[in-house]
Structure formats: structure tokens, C-alpha cells
Design an enzyme around this catalytic site. Sequence first.
Site, PDB file in Angstrom:
ATOM      1  N   ASP A 188      17.475   9.074  -8.614  1.00  0.00           N
ATOM      2  CA  ASP A 188      18.933   9.279  -8.658  1.00  0.00           C
ATOM      3  C   ASP A 188      19.594   9.090  -7.295  1.00  0.00           C
ATOM      4  O   ASP A 188      20.678   9.647  -7.044  1.00  0.00           O
ATOM      5  CB  ASP A 188      19.267  10.676  -9.191  1.00  0.00           C
ATOM      6  CG  ASP A 188      18.856  10.874 -10.637  1.00  0.00           C
ATOM      7  OD1 ASP A 188      18.679   9.863 -11.345  1.00  0.00           O
ATOM      8  OD2 ASP A 188      18.693  12.039 -11.046  1.00  0.00           O
TER       9      ASP A 188
ATOM     10  N   HIS B 110       0.821  -1.213   0.000  1.00  0.00           N
ATOM     11  CA  HIS B 110       0.000   0.000   0.000  1.00  0.00           C
ATOM     12  C   HIS B 110       0.854   1.262   0.000  1.00  0.00           C
ATOM     13  O   HIS B 110       0.340   2.372  -0.036  1.00  0.00           O
ATOM     14  CB  HIS B 110      -0.915  -0.019   1.230  1.00  0.00           C
ATOM     15  CG  HIS B 110      -2.005   0.997   1.208  1.00  0.00           C
ATOM     16  ND1 HIS B 110      -1.958   2.157   1.962  1.00  0.00           N
ATOM     17  CD2 HIS B 110      -3.176   1.042   0.524  1.00  0.00           C
ATOM     18  CE1 HIS B 110      -3.058   2.862   1.747  1.00  0.00           C
ATOM     19  NE2 HIS B 110      -3.813   2.216   0.883  1.00  0.00           N
TER      20      HIS B 110
ATOM     21  N   LYS C 244       3.535   4.322  -1.063  1.00  0.00           N
ATOM     22  CA  LYS C 244       3.536   5.224  -2.218  1.00  0.00           C
ATOM     23  C   LYS C 244       4.749   6.153  -2.111  1.00  0.00           C
ATOM     24  O   LYS C 244       4.684   7.174  -1.426  1.00  0.00           O
ATOM     25  CB  LYS C 244       2.245   6.057  -2.251  1.00  0.00           C
ATOM     26  CG  LYS C 244       0.965   5.231  -2.075  1.00  0.00           C
ATOM     27  CD  LYS C 244      -0.023   5.954  -1.211  1.00  0.00           C
ATOM     28  CE  LYS C 244      -1.092   5.084  -0.605  1.00  0.00           C
ATOM     29  NZ  LYS C 244      -1.636   4.009  -1.368  1.00  0.00           N
TER      30      LYS C 244
ATOM     31  N   LYS D  48      -2.935  11.297   4.906  1.00  0.00           N
ATOM     32  CA  LYS D  48      -2.498  10.337   5.921  1.00  0.00           C
ATOM     33  C   LYS D  48      -1.336  10.964   6.695  1.00  0.00           C
ATOM     34  O   LYS D  48      -0.194  10.532   6.573  1.00  0.00           O
ATOM     35  CB  LYS D  48      -2.083   9.020   5.261  1.00  0.00           C
ATOM     36  CG  LYS D  48      -3.194   8.434   4.370  1.00  0.00           C
ATOM     37  CD  LYS D  48      -2.718   7.262   3.570  1.00  0.00           C
ATOM     38  CE  LYS D  48      -3.694   6.915   2.463  1.00  0.00           C
ATOM     39  NZ  LYS D  48      -5.086   6.783   2.871  1.00  0.00           N
TER      40      LYS D  48
ATOM     41  N   HIS E  49      -7.897  12.013   1.043  1.00  0.00           N
ATOM     42  CA  HIS E  49      -7.100  10.788   1.147  1.00  0.00           C
ATOM     43  C   HIS E  49      -5.845  10.991   2.000  1.00  0.00           C
ATOM     44  O   HIS E  49      -4.962  10.134   2.027  1.00  0.00           O
ATOM     45  CB  HIS E  49      -6.720  10.340  -0.278  1.00  0.00           C
ATOM     46  CG  HIS E  49      -6.242   8.940  -0.391  1.00  0.00           C
ATOM     47  ND1 HIS E  49      -5.009   8.620  -0.924  1.00  0.00           N
ATOM     48  CD2 HIS E  49      -6.819   7.753  -0.062  1.00  0.00           C
ATOM     49  CE1 HIS E  49      -4.851   7.314  -0.928  1.00  0.00           C
ATOM     50  NE2 HIS E  49      -5.930   6.761  -0.407  1.00  0.00           N
TER      51      HIS E  49
ATOM     52  N   ASP F  82       2.961  19.499  18.327  1.00  0.00           N
ATOM     53  CA  ASP F  82       3.790  20.668  18.613  1.00  0.00           C
ATOM     54  C   ASP F  82       5.270  20.356  18.463  1.00  0.00           C
ATOM     55  O   ASP F  82       6.107  21.265  18.525  1.00  0.00           O
ATOM     56  CB  ASP F  82       3.504  21.180  20.028  1.00  0.00           C
ATOM     57  CG  ASP F  82       3.587  20.082  21.072  1.00  0.00           C
ATOM     58  OD1 ASP F  82       4.520  20.111  21.887  1.00  0.00           O
ATOM     59  OD2 ASP F  82       2.708  19.197  21.081  1.00  0.00           O
TER      60      ASP F  82
END
Length: 493
Positions: A209, A202, A204, A419, A417, A424
Site C-alpha cells: 500500500d 537476490h 528480498k 545478513k 541465513h 555502536d
Amino acid sequence: MSSKVEYKPIQPHEEAENHFLQHELHKVKARKYYRCALVVAIIITLVFCILASQLLLFPFLSITSQTTETVLNKDIRCDDQCRFVLVESIPEGLVYDANSTINPSIFQSWMNIITNAKSSIDIASFYWSLTNEDTQTKEPSAHQGELILQELLNLKQRGVSLRVAVNPPDSPIRSKDISALKDRGADVRVVDMPKLTDGILHTKFWVVDNEHFYIGSANMDWRSLTQVKELGATIYNCSCLAQDLKKIFEAYWILGLPNATLPSPWPANYSTPYNKDTPMQVMLNSTASQVYLSSSPPPLSATGRTDDLQSIMNIIDDAKKFVYISVMDYSPTEEFSHPRRYWPEIDNHLRKAVYERNVNVRLLISCWKNSRPSMFTFLRSLAALHSNTSHYNIEVKIFVVPATEAQKKIPYARVNHNKYMVTDRVAYIGTSNWSGDYFINTAGSALVVNQTQSAGTSDTIQMQLQTVFERDWNSNYSLTFNTLSSWKEKCIF
């Protein structure tokens, strides 16, 4: 009268018997000696055989141990002058007030790192749907995704290698982009997470480089650029962090081989010295920062890597004033388990922060037609802690992305979407929804940044992320949870 002492001479047969006894005694001693020597020789031979077997069967065992120790004792300082850019996708039709902060787009960020790539791009992805054909739509807003795919297809002729680690596609339609990339020279490996951990890939992120990278909520999907609200970070000129993220990619890559199994432990070259206890000391935007990358699930984490769940709970426990959370799904359950399982790990830490330390907790949770009804029951439980008499500082709101009649027809779109979490003290940008399955058996990753040492700086990453959260929290798209008579009234189109 003096007594006479008689000396009897030894008889010949007595003398022979004495010699015989002495001879037998020597033979017994010799046999004992030879037996002891034989036992010692056997033991030495066995030890030698065991050592030889270890060297033959595990030639890198001692080297691995020494290498692991070397990796973990590595200097945690990085001399790179890294540039951090907070990036977002704002769905078409979602408009903020004129004075609101709008960050650079994820689309532009991806285009930048693709066009400037010199040697390699590695992408860890859930699925690929970058064209209208993938979603069987005729949406003009798919244009940005189609441009991204075209740029990736052209990498080979520019001399830039492309590697893609992807979850097994759930339909032939989801395979079209991958097939096109393979036809144009990309190396693709399907990571069979369902078989390995009973989960999915899941995560992403991109590594470019070995120097730049992107990480965040956006999938390789045109809707993630124009029809879904997303948030991520692109970090430039930061080889230390990029190479550490690449270790997570390499773990996926090796698991994409045929008949792959999970190693235990992971070889030393996957280990990291950077974690919640010893974060990397690096400059981000000319500001002293403590940074590390976390990963889930635990079987995919090599030595030194902080597990993603431990990272989240540690950040909550570390907060002194506030914890702001913006995620699509929040549930103290394992959503996809059979039988059903309660999973209160994060929930308990939030309640403890509110009750024991009087920390202000805010949850901004997405509400759309695919939301699970059970999620709102648990959110009501958290929201119930807040009252005029209890003085517990916890609030829950839901975020609804508006949709026109045409936009309502786009599948799996029009949702927040995000996440991420900001306190602080810390900024956390992840790739996982917040329910048990995503931390127990599903592959995800996150970037954790602490710039508390530079509290006087007006533009810390925590402050940037806090500004985004407060913009959304105070917007017209954010609805107070306690005022909803039914979540269906607002979430189901």
C-alpha cells in the site's frame, strides 16, 4: 618668376575607368558581405537544427535534469510516525535459554501485512518455493509457507493488486508458485539479471500500500519460515520510506520488460534524496532516526542512491566502539568469477578498524554442509589477528543450526541465513551475502538506521539488533573458530 601650375582636365576614358574601378570595388564589398551573411545564416541554421533534433530525440532531457535537481533538493524530513518491528525465523528445534530475547516471527509479520493490505503488494524476490511440492518433501513445517501462498492467491478477489519481480527460475519446479499466482491475476516479471549484469536478483523485500514494507534475509520459501534462521524488519505506517523502497522495486520492474537494457543514467523518477550523506530524518518507534535504503549493484542505483558496498564500508568506518556482523557467507573473493579474483574491500576496512581505531570486531559466520572450504581459510586469517600479545580486538565464531536425522534430509535448510551488521552507532539489515559478487553484479538492498541522537533511549534499534547478536554469540550454537580442528566436523551433516 612665378611658376605656372597646369590643370589637366580628366579625359573621358580616365573618368570611365575610375567609375569602373569604383563599381568593381562595390561589387567586391557586396560579395564579401553576402558571403559573411551566408556563413552566418548557415551557422544559425545548423544551431537551430541541432536544437530541434535534441528536442525531437530527447524531449525530456531538460525536464529530467530539472526534476533530478528537484528530487535531490527535497526536504529530507518525514512527518510519518513509523513503527519498526525486528522479526526473525527461528528454526524448529533451535532453542535458546529461557531468558533470551525472541522477536516476532517473519511468518506472522507477512500474514499481518497481507491480511491488512488495502490496494497493492509489490514483492521483489530471488525465487519461490512455498509448498512441499516445490521441494518434493512431505514436511508438516511447510504449512506456514503454504498459508502465505494461499493468502497471496486470494488477493485479487479482495481487490488488492500483486506485482512480483523475480529472478529467472532455474528449474520448472521453481516456476509452480509463480504460475499459480499468474493464473490468479498477479502481474509477474522475470528480471533477467544474468543477461543484464551477469548476476542474479537476490533481493528480498515487500512494499504494501506504499505505506508498509518488509526487508530482510528471508526468501519466498517455506523453509525460510520454519527450517532456516532468518532476520528482517517490518516497518508500518511509513509512506516516506516505503515509497523510496518502491523506487528500487520499480527499477526491477522496468528491467523485467522484454529486451530491457540498463539505462545510464536512470530517469529522474528513480532518484532519491536519501543516502548516507543526507539520510531521511524520521521518527521510528517515537525515536528520532536517520534512515536510508542502499542498493546493489551500482548499475541499478539511480542518482542519490548509496551503493550497498559503500554503505557497509561507511558504517564500518563510522564505528567508534564495536562492529558485530552476522552473515551466512563471508569471503574476500569473487566467489563465482572465472578466473578467480581476490576482493578485499570489506576485509580491509575491518582490519583498518581494528588496527587504527581499536574497534572491537566480531564476525558470526554460518557453517553448514554447503559452506565453501575457502571461506574458512580467510576467516582464519582474520581470527589470527587476535592474540594476547597483539591486543587486537577481533573474534570469529561459526554458528551451527542443529538438525535431527529427518531435518538433515530437507534440502538447503538448517542454516543461519542472517545478513546484518550492528555497531555502536548504526543498525544495518541487508539481503546480500558478503562476497564480491553480491556487490558487483547481483541485485540486493539494505535498510540502514542510525538512532545515535537518542543514545539515552533504552530500546533503540541498534540495541535491539545488538541483543540478538549477543544472544546468538553466547549461545550453545556458536563455536569459537580457533578451537575447531576441522570445520567439516561441525558443518557437514
